[in-house]
Write a protein that holds these residues in place. Structure first.
Motif, PDB file in Angstrom:
ATOM      1  N   ILE A 182     109.627 -53.312 -77.012  1.00 18.39           N
ATOM      2  CA  ILE A 182     111.066 -53.417 -77.093  1.00 18.39           C
ATOM      3  C   ILE A 182     111.670 -53.960 -78.327  1.00 18.39           C
ATOM      4  O   ILE A 182     111.138 -55.072 -78.756  1.00 18.39           O
ATOM      5  N   HIS A 183     111.999 -53.184 -79.099  1.00 22.55           N
ATOM      6  CA  HIS A 183     112.595 -53.631 -80.514  1.00 22.55           C
ATOM      7  C   HIS A 183     113.852 -54.033 -80.410  1.00 22.55           C
ATOM      8  O   HIS A 183     114.859 -53.461 -79.935  1.00 22.55           O
ATOM      9  N   ILE A 184     114.277 -55.477 -80.872  1.00 22.79           N
ATOM     10  CA  ILE A 184     115.658 -55.960 -80.837  1.00 22.79           C
ATOM     11  C   ILE A 184     116.061 -56.145 -82.231  1.00 22.79           C
ATOM     12  O   ILE A 184     115.453 -57.085 -82.890  1.00 22.79           O
TER      13      ILE A 184
ATOM     14  N   ILE B 129     126.988 -56.635 -81.556  1.00 27.73           N
ATOM     15  CA  ILE B 129     126.183 -55.800 -81.353  1.00 27.73           C
ATOM     16  C   ILE B 129     124.889 -55.502 -81.607  1.00 27.73           C
ATOM     17  O   ILE B 129     124.588 -56.075 -82.811  1.00 27.73           O
ATOM     18  N   LEU B 130     123.989 -55.346 -80.702  1.00 35.31           N
ATOM     19  CA  LEU B 130     122.395 -55.493 -81.173  1.00 35.31           C
ATOM     20  C   LEU B 130     121.934 -54.345 -80.725  1.00 35.31           C
ATOM     21  O   LEU B 130     121.884 -53.719 -79.616  1.00 35.31           O
ATOM     22  N   PRO B 131     121.168 -53.751 -81.491  1.00 36.52           N
ATOM     23  CA  PRO B 131     120.366 -52.404 -81.587  1.00 36.52           C
ATOM     24  C   PRO B 131     119.157 -52.700 -80.541  1.00 36.52           C
ATOM     25  O   PRO B 131     118.444 -53.584 -81.003  1.00 36.52           O
ATOM     26  N   MET B 132     118.916 -51.990 -79.530  1.00 34.08           N
ATOM     27  CA  MET B 132     117.687 -52.256 -78.568  1.00 34.08           C
ATOM     28  C   MET B 132     117.123 -51.067 -78.239  1.00 34.08           C
ATOM     29  O   MET B 132     117.667 -49.948 -77.588  1.00 34.08           O
ATOM     30  N   PHE B 133     115.899 -50.920 -78.540  1.00 31.34           N
ATOM     31  CA  PHE B 133     114.837 -49.692 -78.229  1.00 31.34           C
ATOM     32  C   PHE B 133     113.641 -50.031 -77.270  1.00 31.34           C
ATOM     33  O   PHE B 133     112.971 -51.033 -77.997  1.00 31.34           O
TER      34      PHE B 133
END
Length: 302
Positions: free
Chosen positions: A249-251, A234-238
């Protein structure tokens, strides 16, 4: 008197199609000028949504403040939503311009996760111009799948799927359930990205209770359930926009799953942890979060 929801739906659908046409031929600065000129009309025709937004600001930031302050915040918020809509439609037809103003932060986290060969469960939210994040990732060669709930508005649903289809973004609807599960697992098996927008409201019997913006909310278990079944990271991405109108884009790093003896406690802790990440970015960029229009995002309002 507020306009009917059906009228608002037609207005939004018509506005999207209208702007999609004019952004191809009219300079962006002139469109922004027109948007500013028609904003008073937009404000009047979205009074119902405005009242919901004002109430949500009061729920989160306290109702002791002057209501006029929240009305001003709501006006600013609606303008920001209009700007985001313009950016979306404008850059969808100018991919080369978009690529010049998008920076991917810590892309190495994504590449490392994909090397495991089990796909990536990407946890995101209705934050920033998230459709442009999907487009930007496709431009960089990634395969993008997005899980969405079935859209009641048929016109908007058709418009959305046409845009996504144009860019090769695969939309996976949660119903019917068997088809949703089949398509989602297949995407991970193909070593692709599977996006969950985890800030959506879910029914009490389908989710887990967590705290978000000092309110109790129900959030879907999907990301953790898929991890348990596939071992996909699971990777948070915004995606967020800065003062220069550039996008980043923040990964994040792979989310560390809590594994205790009690399955229910583990689920609650893990979804709460993912929700806390979303909350951090919402607090940093409150005017870029789309959830302020949600009528039932807090548990005590369900």
């Amino acid at each position: 008197m507020p306009f009917s929801r059906n009228f608002q739906s037609r207005l939004i659908d018509g506005s999207l199609k209208f702007f999609e046409c004019i952004v191809r031929i009219i300079p962006r600065w002139f469109i922004k000028f027109l948007m500013g000129a028609v904003f008073p009309i937009v404000w009047l025709t979205t009074r119902e949504l405005s009242q919901i937004c004002i109430r949500n600001f009061q729920l989160v930031y306290g109702d002791s403040e002057d209501r006029k302050k929240y009305e001003l915040l709501t006006r600013r918020y609606i303008r920001s939503i209009g700007d985001a809509m313009l950016d979306l439609l404008y850059y969808l037809h100018r991919p080369q311009e978009l690529s010049k103003i998008v920076h991917v932060d810590h892309e190495d986290n994504l590449k490392a996760a994909l090397k495991e060969g089990r796909g990536v469960i990407a946890v995101s939210a209705h934050l920033g111009n998230f459709p442009l994040m999907f487009v930007s990732l496709v431009q960089k060669g990634y395969k993008v799948n997005v899980i969405i709930r079935n859209i009641r508005d048929e016109n908007f649903s058709k418009f959305l799927f046409q845009l996504c289809g144009k860019w090769g973004i695969n939309m996976i609807q949660t119903s019917p359930g068997k088809q949703f599960l089949k398509e989602s697992l297949a995407a991970l098996k193909r070593n692709e990205l599977l996006f969950f927008l985890l800030d959506e409201v879910v029914a009490k019997d389908n989710g887990v209770k967590v705290t978000f913006l000092n309110r109790e909310v129900m959030r879907a278990k999907g990301p953790v359930l898929f991890l348990e079944r596939t071992s996909s990271p699971i990777l948070p991405m915004f995606i967020l926009q800065d003062e220069k109108k550039h996008f980043k884009i923040h990964i994040g790093q792979p989310f560390e799953i809590q594994k205790g003896s009690d399955a229910r406690d583990n689920m609650a802790a893990n979804i709460a942890g993912l929700t806390n990440i979303i909350e951090y970015f919402v607090n940093q960029y409150p005017f870029q979060w789309g959830g302020w229009f949600n009528k039932r995002w807090a548990l005590d309002e369900n």
